[in-house]
Write a protein that holds these residues in place. Structure first.
Motif, PDB file in Angstrom:
ATOM      1  N   GLN A  80      40.923  41.427  25.255  1.00  0.00           N
ATOM      2  CA  GLN A  80      39.519  41.274  25.619  1.00  0.00           C
ATOM      3  C   GLN A  80      39.138  42.226  26.762  1.00  0.00           C
ATOM      4  N   PRO A  81      37.874  42.693  26.802  1.00  0.00           N
ATOM      5  CA  PRO A  81      37.427  43.558  27.900  1.00  0.00           C
ATOM      6  C   PRO A  81      37.593  42.857  29.248  1.00  0.00           C
ATOM      7  N   VAL A  82      37.953  43.638  30.258  1.00  0.00           N
ATOM      8  CA  VAL A  82      38.115  43.104  31.611  1.00  0.00           C
ATOM      9  C   VAL A  82      37.000  43.681  32.469  1.00  0.00           C
ATOM     10  N   GLY A  83      35.907  42.940  32.582  1.00  0.00           N
ATOM     11  CA  GLY A  83      34.775  43.412  33.359  1.00  0.00           C
ATOM     12  C   GLY A  83      35.022  43.363  34.852  1.00  0.00           C
ATOM     13  N   ARG A  84      35.677  42.305  35.296  1.00  0.00           N
ATOM     14  CA  ARG A  84      36.004  42.157  36.714  1.00  0.00           C
ATOM     15  C   ARG A  84      37.506  41.889  36.820  1.00  0.00           C
ATOM     16  N   LYS A  85      38.208  42.790  37.469  1.00  0.00           N
ATOM     17  CA  LYS A  85      39.660  42.733  37.514  1.00  0.00           C
ATOM     18  C   LYS A  85      40.163  41.525  38.291  1.00  0.00           C
ATOM     19  N   PRO A  86      40.995  40.673  37.664  1.00  0.00           N
ATOM     20  CA  PRO A  86      41.620  39.581  38.417  1.00  0.00           C
ATOM     21  C   PRO A  86      42.644  40.142  39.410  1.00  0.00           C
ATOM     22  N   GLU A  87      42.948  39.369  40.434  1.00  0.00           N
ATOM     23  CA  GLU A  87      43.868  39.833  41.463  1.00  0.00           C
ATOM     24  C   GLU A  87      45.265  40.110  40.927  1.00  0.00           C
ATOM     25  N   HIS A  88      45.654  39.400  39.867  1.00  0.00           N
ATOM     26  CA  HIS A  88      47.020  39.566  39.369  1.00  0.00           C
ATOM     27  C   HIS A  88      47.154  40.714  38.378  1.00  0.00           C
ATOM     28  N   MET A  89      46.061  41.439  38.135  1.00  0.00           N
ATOM     29  CA  MET A  89      46.088  42.525  37.161  1.00  0.00           C
ATOM     30  C   MET A  89      45.731  43.853  37.820  1.00  0.00           C
ATOM     31  N   THR A  90      46.109  44.937  37.144  1.00  0.00           N
ATOM     32  CA  THR A  90      45.763  46.282  37.616  1.00  0.00           C
ATOM     33  C   THR A  90      45.645  47.188  36.399  1.00  0.00           C
ATOM     34  N   GLN A  91      45.175  48.414  36.621  1.00  0.00           N
ATOM     35  CA  GLN A  91      44.916  49.310  35.499  1.00  0.00           C
ATOM     36  C   GLN A  91      46.215  49.964  35.029  1.00  0.00           C
ATOM     37  N   LEU A  92      46.556  49.731  33.759  1.00  0.00           N
ATOM     38  CA  LEU A  92      47.750  50.330  33.172  1.00  0.00           C
ATOM     39  C   LEU A  92      47.487  51.780  32.775  1.00  0.00           C
ATOM     40  N   ASP A  93      46.337  52.008  32.205  1.00  0.00           N
ATOM     41  CA  ASP A  93      45.871  53.354  31.874  1.00  0.00           C
ATOM     42  C   ASP A  93      44.353  53.289  31.776  1.00  0.00           C
ATOM     43  N   ALA A  94      43.737  54.361  31.290  1.00  0.00           N
ATOM     44  CA  ALA A  94      42.266  54.410  31.267  1.00  0.00           C
ATOM     45  C   ALA A  94      41.650  53.335  30.388  1.00  0.00           C
ATOM     46  N   ALA A  95      42.435  52.790  29.452  1.00  0.00           N
ATOM     47  CA  ALA A  95      41.864  51.850  28.494  1.00  0.00           C
ATOM     48  C   ALA A  95      42.383  50.425  28.627  1.00  0.00           C
ATOM     49  N   HIS A  96      43.341  50.183  29.534  1.00  0.00           N
ATOM     50  CA  HIS A  96      43.982  48.868  29.575  1.00  0.00           C
ATOM     51  C   HIS A  96      44.239  48.375  30.999  1.00  0.00           C
ATOM     52  N   PHE A  97      44.093  47.050  31.157  1.00  0.00           N
ATOM     53  CA  PHE A  97      44.562  46.349  32.345  1.00  0.00           C
ATOM     54  C   PHE A  97      45.801  45.557  31.946  1.00  0.00           C
TER      55      PHE A  97
END
Length: 255
Positions: A80-97
């Motif tokens: 699912q799209p990640v509009g607002r990044k949760p604290e436990h996640m980060t950007q894996l690449d330009a298209a994925h968290f």
């Protein structure tokens, strides 16, 4: 092409940021003219380093920030799209968290720490009047940034070059110092200069990052990354050997 707001004079950009800007055709403007990055970091004339136009494309100062645009990245777990990044996640690449526990994110943390340590050792070398050694370490730090960029952008890593030598030449010297430098393999001892211990710490840290690459990319997924970090650790050991043999020596005329 799309223009961005002006950046402060002297701002430079990481390889990954440069890749992004090129791919998205973003133009860069600066507030006021300033010294070029090359001029800001050019080693002194006493340093035996390649001329700016002879260095590999990746051998340049680091930069920030990375500009983000384009489609909203999606979660690698739920899709699912990640509009607002949760604290436990980060950007894996330009298209994925992804969660910060993802092996690729852990690898980037190790590369980040290796880069910070390399910069610290380079600063120690400058403080100890070893400009040639510090210039070589600056190049190795640039290569860590190249590895980071290649990993993030899923592209091959450019080959390592240092002191006018290719990676395989450095690898050969690191395995046969008696043949090439006339000295035996070294193990730092208590009476050795502190800078040699810093170099050895940097070498062991690079070896640990090699394990992190293998954990993030089980063979043969990214053999180029594995080899790049392996040759990086060989290059640090090569600098240890150059220092021990006296090829890289103290600058007694510096301040």
């Amino acid at each position: 092409k799309n223009s961005l707001p002006p950046f402060p004079s002297g701002t430079t950009f990481t390889p990954s940021a440069q890749d992004f800007l090129k791919n998205h055709q973003r133009e860069i403007q600066f507030d006021t003219p300033g010294p070029s990055p090359a001029a800001a970091v050019s080693p002194s004339s006493s340093v035996d380093a390649p001329a700016e136009d002879q260095r590999p494309a990746w051998d340049h100062p680091g930069a920030f920030p990375v500009v983000l645009s384009g489609p909203v990245p999606v979660c690698v777990e739920c899709g699912q799209p990640v509009g607002r990044k949760p604290e436990h996640m980060t950007q894996l690449d330009a298209a994925h968290f992804s969660p910060k526990t993802h092996p690729r994110i852990q690898l980037r943390g190790r590369l980040d720490s290796l880069h910070a340590l390399g910069m610290l050792v380079a600063a120690q070398a400058r403080d100890n009047r070893l400009p040639q050694l510090s210039a070589y370490l600056d190049t190795l730090c640039a290569y860590v940034r190249e590895i980071q960029s290649a990993e993030y952008n899923a592209r091959p890593v450019c080959p390592l070059e240092l002191a006018g030598k290719r990676a395989e030449e450095i690898h050969a010297v690191s395995h046969h110092p008696d043949q090439y430098l006339g000295i035996a393999h070294l193990v730092p001892e208590a009476q050795d200069a502190t800078i040699l211990h810093w170099l050895n710490f940097l070498r062991t840290s690079a070896r640990e990052v090699e394990v992190a690459v293998l954990e993030a990319y089980p063979p043969p997924a990214r053999d180029d990354l594995v080899q790049a970090v392996n040759r990086l650790s060989s290059a640090v050991y090569y600098l240890e050997l150059l220092f021990r043999s006296g090829v890289v020596s103290w600058n007694t005329h510096g301040s």
